[in-house]
Write a protein that holds these residues in place. Structure first.
Motif, PDB file in Angstrom:
ATOM      1  N   ILE A 249       0.839  -1.205   0.000  1.00 38.50           N
ATOM      2  CA  ILE A 249       0.000   0.000   0.000  1.00 38.50           C
ATOM      3  C   ILE A 249       0.870   1.250   0.000  1.00 38.50           C
ATOM      4  N   ALA A 250       1.931   1.244   0.825  1.00 44.63           N
ATOM      5  CA  ALA A 250       2.843   2.395   0.879  1.00 44.63           C
ATOM      6  C   ALA A 250       3.514   2.622  -0.470  1.00 44.63           C
ATOM      7  N   LEU A 251       3.945   1.541  -1.120  1.00 44.87           N
ATOM      8  CA  LEU A 251       4.576   1.655  -2.440  1.00 44.87           C
ATOM      9  C   LEU A 251       3.580   2.194  -3.465  1.00 44.87           C
ATOM     10  N   LEU A 252       2.355   1.702  -3.394  1.00 44.98           N
ATOM     11  CA  LEU A 252       1.326   2.153  -4.327  1.00 44.98           C
ATOM     12  C   LEU A 252       1.071   3.649  -4.173  1.00 44.98           C
ATOM     13  N   GLY A 253       1.026   4.124  -2.911  1.00 45.45           N
ATOM     14  CA  GLY A 253       0.820   5.550  -2.668  1.00 45.45           C
ATOM     15  C   GLY A 253       1.967   6.387  -3.188  1.00 45.45           C
ATOM     16  N   ALA A 254       3.204   5.922  -2.975  1.00 45.28           N
ATOM     17  CA  ALA A 254       4.373   6.657  -3.461  1.00 45.28           C
ATOM     18  C   ALA A 254       4.395   6.699  -4.987  1.00 45.28           C
ATOM     19  N   ILE A 255       4.081   5.586  -5.627  1.00 47.92           N
ATOM     20  CA  ILE A 255       4.055   5.523  -7.094  1.00 47.92           C
ATOM     21  C   ILE A 255       3.017   6.496  -7.647  1.00 47.92           C
ATOM     22  N   GLN A 256       1.831   6.483  -7.053  1.00 46.26           N
ATOM     23  CA  GLN A 256       0.762   7.372  -7.521  1.00 46.26           C
ATOM     24  C   GLN A 256       1.154   8.837  -7.371  1.00 46.26           C
ATOM     25  N   SER A 257       1.722   9.194  -6.227  1.00 45.04           N
ATOM     26  CA  SER A 257       2.109  10.588  -5.988  1.00 45.04           C
ATOM     27  C   SER A 257       3.196  11.041  -6.960  1.00 45.04           C
ATOM     28  N   LEU A 258       4.186  10.180  -7.210  1.00 42.44           N
ATOM     29  CA  LEU A 258       5.273  10.533  -8.118  1.00 42.44           C
ATOM     30  C   LEU A 258       4.766  10.719  -9.544  1.00 42.44           C
ATOM     31  N   PHE A 259       3.891   9.812  -9.984  1.00 43.88           N
ATOM     32  CA  PHE A 259       3.397   9.915 -11.363  1.00 43.88           C
ATOM     33  C   PHE A 259       2.461  11.104 -11.526  1.00 43.88           C
TER      34      PHE A 259
END
Length: 462
Positions: A249-259
């Motif tokens: 979940i943390a990785l998914l949030g970071a990926i979404q924010s970066l993109f």
């Protein structure tokens, strides 16, 4: 030069149409009539909601300038919108889990309609209120509708894989076809009918009202965790704990924010980077070409999601690498191609190269949306779905506010270079997410196999 734009636009339109019409049985998922009725109802509502958003986008800056505000004041209004989305939008969006996702969707309609009404006033304070309302509405648009869809889809017992059909169609229509049509309608209202820059906002309010009527009459309510014992602070803590406890979940949030941070920065910068010497570029055609590219991406995503191989966690790392390379083009051309320095004229050679890269990036955006929706449906727990999704938007809004505030101080090549790095990091995080998902799946299969062998080895008591 206009003939070239027509040629590129036409070629993209043919490619998109060919991809959609040439889908084989492997590219389509067999569904039921009940699901198709459910999906079509959602797509109508989602398209109306996105049309209400797209109609406003091209005319916000123009309207403010017509009221006599300078770049500084307009910048403050835009920053207020993103700041509102980060602060108030997170709270309001999180209430969707507790008070109901249908209510949150209706709240989106009401809030955005009120925001549209404020555009009739030339007073700065009223316009600021409108931006705050618009920020809240944006948070609801990108969390409440998806949360309602996932919960209702599961509640009705539809196949989990069918969600990807709805996601890809929603992006194909809402972020592609509807965006192009909204641009054309807005142009007709403002230029052809000479109704003024407020007309698109009035049209948006009407479409939002129609969508709200459909929601009220045909949607059921669903909740995340409606427990009366949990207040909002407890809900926030639970969402934060879920993110901290599950690395996926943390990785998914970071990926979404970066993109998304890179995507919104691109939205602000593509116009000045394509016309650094005030070149005469057809903004409408370029915008339409971007939307066609996004439709192409969503069409590709629908095929990938339908086939199931490669897995979404696998192919998205390559999508992020491609998008990183695309936004690196302005940096490369700045060093390789000698700028002309001549004011005016048509788009430059370096601008043409960058335009190809930007269309490629928009195709990546088209792949990103249904794919990230699919991963969110798999990894984010249902009881705090809207809350966690709005948590993801906090770093995004902070980044966009900082970028807007410093847009004049930082060279555009630095901004694009930073976005390219962000997307490269997103690719690395996506790889990490894929590895973790595969390890956990392997462990789960081993555990299931051990249990089955244990049951088979137990003696029968006769």
């Amino acid at each position: 030069m206009e003939a070239l734009y027509f040629l590129v636009f036409g070629a993209l339109a043919v490619v998109v149409a060919t991809l959609e019409l040439s889908k084989s049985s492997k590219d389509r998922i067999n569904t039921s009539p009940a699901f198709n009725a459910f999906k079509n109802n959602y797509l109508v509502v989602y398209s109306l909601m996105m049309a209400g958003d797209w109609l406003q986008g091209p005319y916000v800056y123009y309207l403010y300038s017509q009221y006599g505000f300078g770049k500084g004041e307009i910048g403050q209004l835009f920053i207020a919108g993103f700041g509102s989305s980060m602060l108030f939008g997170t709270i309001v969006g999180s209430l969707a889990d507790k008070k109901g996702r249908k209510r949150a969707c209706v709240t989106y309609c009401i809030t955005y309609i009120l925001s549209c009404i404020t555009k009739h006033s030339p007073q700065y304070k009223v316009l600021m209120l409108g931006r705050i309302l618009g920020g809240i509405a944006t948070s609801l648009l990108f969390s409440a509708f998806e949360s309602w869809l996932v919960a209702e889809h599961n509640k009705r017992g539809f196949d989990q894989q069918w969600l990807s059909v709805t996601f890809s169609k929603a992006i194909f229509l809402g972020n592609g076809l509807v965006a192009i049509l909204s641009g054309l309608v807005g142009n007709i209202l403002v230029d052809n009918l000479a109704l003024g820059p407020v007309a698109p906002f009035d049209a948006a309010a009407c479409l939002l009202a129609i969508g709200m009527a459909i929601i009220l009459s045909s949607w059921c309510e669903n909740y995340g965790d409606p427990s009366e014992t949990k207040n909002l602070l407890t809900q926030f803590r639970g969402a934060a704990a879920a993110i901290a406890a599950d690395e996926k979940i943390a990785l998914l949030g970071a990926i979404q924010s970066l993109f998304e941070g890179s995507m919104y920065t691109f939205v602000f910068l593509w116009t000045p980077v394509l016309s650094p010497n005030d070149e005469d570029i057809p903004h409408g055609f370029i915008f339409a070409t971007f939307m066609l590219s996004s439709m192409l991406g969503s069409s590709i995503a629908s095929r990938l999601l339908a086939r199931g191989t490669p897995k979404v966690e696998s192919y998205m790392q390559f999508v992020f690498l491609l998008s990183s390379s695309s936004l690196l083009l302005p940096v490369i051309t700045n060093f390789v191609v000698v700028p002309s320095g001549v004011k005016g004229g048509s788009i430059s050679f370096s601008g043409c190269i960058q335009l190809i890269g930007f269309c490629t990036f928009e195709a990546c955006v088209g792949i990103f949306w249904p794919s990230i929706m699919k991963m969110r449906s798999q990894y984010i727990p249902e009881e705090a779905r809207s809350t966690i999704m709005n948590f993801f938007r906090i770093p995004l809004n902070i980044f966009v506010c900082v970028a807007l505030y410093n847009v004049k101080a930082v060279p555009m090549t630095v901004m694009f270079g930073m976005c390219s790095i962000f997307l490269f990091v997103a690719s690395l995080l996506q790889r990490r997410l894929m590895v973790i998902a595969e390890i956990q799946k392997s462990k789960s299969q081993e555990w299931t196999s051990m249990n089955e062998r244990s049951i088979e080895a137990e003696p029968l008591n006769i």
